[in-house]
Design a protein around this motif. Structure first.
Motif, PDB file in Angstrom:
ATOM      1  N   ALA A 185      77.616   1.985 151.574  1.00 22.50           N
ATOM      2  CA  ALA A 185      77.118   1.788 150.216  1.00 22.50           C
ATOM      3  C   ALA A 185      77.403   0.377 149.723  1.00 22.50           C
ATOM      4  O   ALA A 185      76.553  -0.265 149.089  1.00 22.50           O
ATOM      5  CB  ALA A 185      77.752   2.817 149.281  1.00 22.50           C
ATOM      6  N   ALA A 186      78.603  -0.134 150.014  1.00 21.40           N
ATOM      7  CA  ALA A 186      78.962  -1.488 149.592  1.00 21.40           C
ATOM      8  C   ALA A 186      78.068  -2.528 150.277  1.00 21.40           C
ATOM      9  O   ALA A 186      77.612  -3.487 149.643  1.00 21.40           O
ATOM     10  CB  ALA A 186      80.430  -1.761 149.911  1.00 21.40           C
ATOM     11  N   GLY A 187      77.826  -2.339 151.575  1.00 20.65           N
ATOM     12  CA  GLY A 187      76.956  -3.264 152.285  1.00 20.65           C
ATOM     13  C   GLY A 187      75.538  -3.260 151.742  1.00 20.65           C
ATOM     14  O   GLY A 187      74.917  -4.310 151.546  1.00 20.65           O
ATOM     15  N   LEU A 188      75.012  -2.072 151.464  1.00 20.82           N
ATOM     16  CA  LEU A 188      73.653  -1.969 150.929  1.00 20.82           C
ATOM     17  C   LEU A 188      73.567  -2.502 149.504  1.00 20.82           C
ATOM     18  O   LEU A 188      72.539  -3.074 149.112  1.00 20.82           O
ATOM     19  CB  LEU A 188      73.183  -0.515 150.988  1.00 20.82           C
ATOM     20  N   LYS A 189      74.642  -2.322 148.728  1.00 25.71           N
ATOM     21  CA  LYS A 189      74.659  -2.893 147.373  1.00 25.71           C
ATOM     22  C   LYS A 189      74.597  -4.408 147.433  1.00 25.71           C
ATOM     23  O   LYS A 189      73.924  -5.057 146.617  1.00 25.71           O
ATOM     24  CB  LYS A 189      75.927  -2.450 146.653  1.00 25.71           C
ATOM     25  N   LEU A 190      75.293  -4.997 148.407  1.00 23.04           N
ATOM     26  CA  LEU A 190      75.251  -6.443 148.581  1.00 23.04           C
ATOM     27  C   LEU A 190      73.835  -6.888 148.946  1.00 23.04           C
ATOM     28  O   LEU A 190      73.329  -7.893 148.432  1.00 23.04           O
ATOM     29  CB  LEU A 190      76.241  -6.855 149.671  1.00 23.04           C
ATOM     30  N   PHE A 191      73.193  -6.137 149.818  1.00 19.52           N
ATOM     31  CA  PHE A 191      71.817  -6.452 150.194  1.00 19.52           C
ATOM     32  C   PHE A 191      70.893  -6.362 148.977  1.00 19.52           C
ATOM     33  O   PHE A 191      70.044  -7.235 148.760  1.00 19.52           O
ATOM     34  CB  PHE A 191      71.342  -5.472 151.280  1.00 19.52           C
ATOM     35  N   TRP A 192      71.064  -5.327 148.172  1.00 15.73           N
ATOM     36  CA  TRP A 192      70.188  -5.154 147.016  1.00 15.73           C
ATOM     37  C   TRP A 192      70.420  -6.255 145.973  1.00 15.73           C
ATOM     38  O   TRP A 192      69.495  -6.663 145.270  1.00 15.73           O
ATOM     39  CB  TRP A 192      70.394  -3.787 146.385  1.00 15.73           C
ATOM     40  N   THR A 193      71.655  -6.752 145.890  1.00 20.82           N
ATOM     41  CA  THR A 193      71.928  -7.871 144.986  1.00 20.82           C
ATOM     42  C   THR A 193      71.154  -9.103 145.419  1.00 20.82           C
ATOM     43  O   THR A 193      70.681  -9.886 144.582  1.00 20.82           O
ATOM     44  CB  THR A 193      73.435  -8.179 144.957  1.00 20.82           C
ATOM     45  N   TRP A 194      71.022  -9.292 146.723  1.00 22.55           N
ATOM     46  CA  TRP A 194      70.216 -10.405 147.232  1.00 22.55           C
ATOM     47  C   TRP A 194      68.741 -10.193 146.885  1.00 22.55           C
ATOM     48  O   TRP A 194      68.041 -11.132 146.506  1.00 22.55           O
ATOM     49  CB  TRP A 194      70.402 -10.530 148.741  1.00 22.55           C
ATOM     50  N   VAL A 195      68.265  -8.958 147.012  1.00 21.57           N
ATOM     51  CA  VAL A 195      66.862  -8.663 146.701  1.00 21.57           C
ATOM     52  C   VAL A 195      66.600  -8.779 145.204  1.00 21.57           C
ATOM     53  O   VAL A 195      65.601  -9.365 144.772  1.00 21.57           O
ATOM     54  CB  VAL A 195      66.496  -7.245 147.190  1.00 21.57           C
ATOM     55  N   ASP A 196      67.478  -8.217 144.393  1.00 23.37           N
ATOM     56  CA  ASP A 196      67.289  -8.190 142.942  1.00 23.37           C
ATOM     57  C   ASP A 196      68.581  -8.635 142.258  1.00 23.37           C
ATOM     58  O   ASP A 196      69.415  -7.806 141.888  1.00 23.37           O
ATOM     59  CB  ASP A 196      66.901  -6.774 142.492  1.00 23.37           C
ATOM     60  N   PRO A 197      68.776  -9.944 142.065  1.00 27.11           N
ATOM     61  CA  PRO A 197      70.020 -10.445 141.467  1.00 27.11           C
ATOM     62  C   PRO A 197      70.107 -10.242 139.960  1.00 27.11           C
ATOM     63  O   PRO A 197      71.148 -10.530 139.367  1.00 27.11           O
ATOM     64  CB  PRO A 197      69.985 -11.939 141.807  1.00 27.11           C
ATOM     65  N   GLY A 198      69.046  -9.744 139.335  1.00 28.55           N
ATOM     66  CA  GLY A 198      69.076  -9.563 137.889  1.00 28.55           C
ATOM     67  C   GLY A 198      68.947 -10.889 137.174  1.00 28.55           C
ATOM     68  O   GLY A 198      68.317 -11.825 137.672  1.00 28.55           O
ATOM     69  N   PRO A 199      69.575 -11.030 136.003  1.00 27.48           N
ATOM     70  CA  PRO A 199      69.427 -12.265 135.225  1.00 27.48           C
ATOM     71  C   PRO A 199      70.200 -13.451 135.790  1.00 27.48           C
ATOM     72  O   PRO A 199      69.981 -14.587 135.378  1.00 27.48           O
ATOM     73  CB  PRO A 199      69.977 -11.869 133.840  1.00 27.48           C
ATOM     74  N   ARG A 200      71.118 -13.198 136.731  1.00 24.93           N
ATOM     75  CA  ARG A 200      71.909 -14.283 137.290  1.00 24.93           C
ATOM     76  C   ARG A 200      71.157 -14.993 138.412  1.00 24.93           C
ATOM     77  O   ARG A 200      70.262 -14.422 139.033  1.00 24.93           O
ATOM     78  CB  ARG A 200      73.233 -13.741 137.837  1.00 24.93           C
ATOM     79  N   ARG A 201      71.535 -16.251 138.653  1.00 26.14           N
ATOM     80  CA  ARG A 201      71.001 -16.946 139.831  1.00 26.14           C
ATOM     81  C   ARG A 201      71.449 -16.183 141.072  1.00 26.14           C
ATOM     82  O   ARG A 201      72.547 -15.632 141.118  1.00 26.14           O
ATOM     83  CB  ARG A 201      71.510 -18.396 139.878  1.00 26.14           C
ATOM     84  N   ARG A 202      70.593 -16.163 142.101  1.00 23.25           N
ATOM     85  CA  ARG A 202      70.867 -15.332 143.280  1.00 23.25           C
ATOM     86  C   ARG A 202      72.210 -15.690 143.925  1.00 23.25           C
ATOM     87  O   ARG A 202      72.980 -14.816 144.288  1.00 23.25           O
ATOM     88  CB  ARG A 202      69.726 -15.474 144.281  1.00 23.25           C
ATOM     89  N   VAL A 203      72.501 -16.980 144.046  1.00 20.94           N
ATOM     90  CA  VAL A 203      73.740 -17.382 144.700  1.00 20.94           C
ATOM     91  C   VAL A 203      74.953 -16.962 143.881  1.00 20.94           C
ATOM     92  O   VAL A 203      75.996 -16.566 144.431  1.00 20.94           O
ATOM     93  CB  VAL A 203      73.746 -18.917 144.942  1.00 20.94           C
ATOM     94  N   VAL A 204      74.842 -17.010 142.542  1.00 21.29           N
ATOM     95  CA  VAL A 204      75.951 -16.605 141.676  1.00 21.29           C
ATOM     96  C   VAL A 204      76.163 -15.095 141.775  1.00 21.29           C
ATOM     97  O   VAL A 204      77.293 -14.610 141.879  1.00 21.29           O
ATOM     98  CB  VAL A 204      75.666 -17.015 140.215  1.00 21.29           C
TER      99      VAL A 204
END
Length: 329
Positions: A226-245
């Protein structure tokens, strides 16, 4: 704001603060000066962040202020309070934030495992793929149960192996592939083994040997996935933050999850090493395994809910995480 002009005007103060921060000793006047310069440069950093958020300048001033703060206040010595806070706030918060991902991974894993198990149990061709009749019988009668050898070295081997798998699953989670591969492969293997045991009339033995340690061990693997997939989804959809942040913040939180899982897998390793293969009654073994799982779930659901409600994420605090540029909401 003209950043070049701003930098040219204030560079002497920045250089002076850098010089004072590097000195081994400061006299009274220099101590007063470094405090004054620290306050001034902190204001400069705030101005740059709000008016002209240049990454290079923000990073330079953040690092300069960190060195100056260390010079003024002294280096931070880790204390037991930090360890306690990490254990009862940071780790539960990081785990609680991915609770729905854990649930989704658990449901998907069990669905694949049950499907594989039923397939092997009822399909002669699938059962034949598990080995020759003599090989399967030897595994069912001897190999499966004899694997669980009650001793410290076995518990340590199980712990380090599972902790390494969990760490890899999280660290490579950004690919979105490795966590799915690890989870899918384990689900098929466990399900197929259970199906083979069921085909030979030994499904109760399979469950008895898996349940004591497997309840917590498999849950820990679900958490890692779950943690690994959450990290992947953050890359796909970073929300209002810049992707790298977003990735940096999420990555630091997931490292916190790794530490928590190392402890959980250590406990499951002890159960597997000293309880599963022991001479204790089966009902007691399973009760011990269930209590270990209940303890882990209560730990991160109760403490984690409280920590997240207080604004915790499992990430480092602002001083240790480094500079973060403002982002439009």
């Amino acid at each position: 704001m003209d950043l070049d002009a701003f930098t040219a005007v204030h560079r002497p103060e920045w250089d002076r603060l850098a010089e004072l921060s590097k000195r081994r000793r400061l006299d009274g006047a220099e101590a007063d000066e470094i405090v004054r310069l620290y306050q001034a440069v902190a204001t400069h950093l705030s101005t740059v962040r709000s008016a002209a958020p240049d990454p290079a300048t923000v990073t330079r001033l953040s690092e300069l202020l960190t060195r100056a703060r260390t010079k003024i206040a002294g280096s931070h010595e880790p204390a037991w309070s930090d360890v306690v806070r990490f254990a009862v706030v940071s780790v539960p918060a990081a785990l609680y934030r991915i609770r729905w991902w854990i649930l989704a991974v658990t449901v998907a894993f069990l669905a694949v495992a049950v499907t594989a198990g039923v397939w092997v149990a009822v399909d002669p061709d699938a059962l034949a793929a598990m080995g020759t009749p003599s090989q399967r019988q030897q595994y069912v009668d001897e190999a499966f149960a004899s694997y669980y050898d009650p001793q410290l070295s076995f518990a340590a081997m199980v712990w380090t192996n599972n902790a390494w798998i969990a760490a890899q699953t999280i660290a490579t989670g950004i690919t979105g592939v490795f966590p799915v591969f690890v989870l899918g492969n384990n689900a098929v293997q466990i399900g197929a083994t259970g199906g083979m045991m069921a085909a030979h009339g030994e499904l109760p033995l399979f469950l008895q040997l898996i349940a004591p340690h497997g309840l917590l061990e498999l849950t820990s693997i679900f958490v890692a996935g779950a943690a690994g997939l959450k990290l992947f989804w953050t890359w796909v959809d970073p929300g209002p933050r810049r992707r790298v942040v977003a990735l940096a913040a999420e990555g630091r939180s997931m490292i916190t999850v790794v530490v928590g899982l190392a402890a959980a897998l250590g406990l499951s390793g002890l159960v597997e090493g000293f309880v599963t293969g022991s001479a204790l009654p089966w009902w007691l073994k399973i009760t011990i395994g269930a209590l270990a799982l209940a303890t882990f779930l209560a730990y991160f659901l109760v403490l984690g809910r409280r920590a997240v409600a207080a604004g915790e994420t499992g990430d480092l605090d602002a001083d240790r995480a480094g500079a973060v540029l403002p982002t439009a909401g």
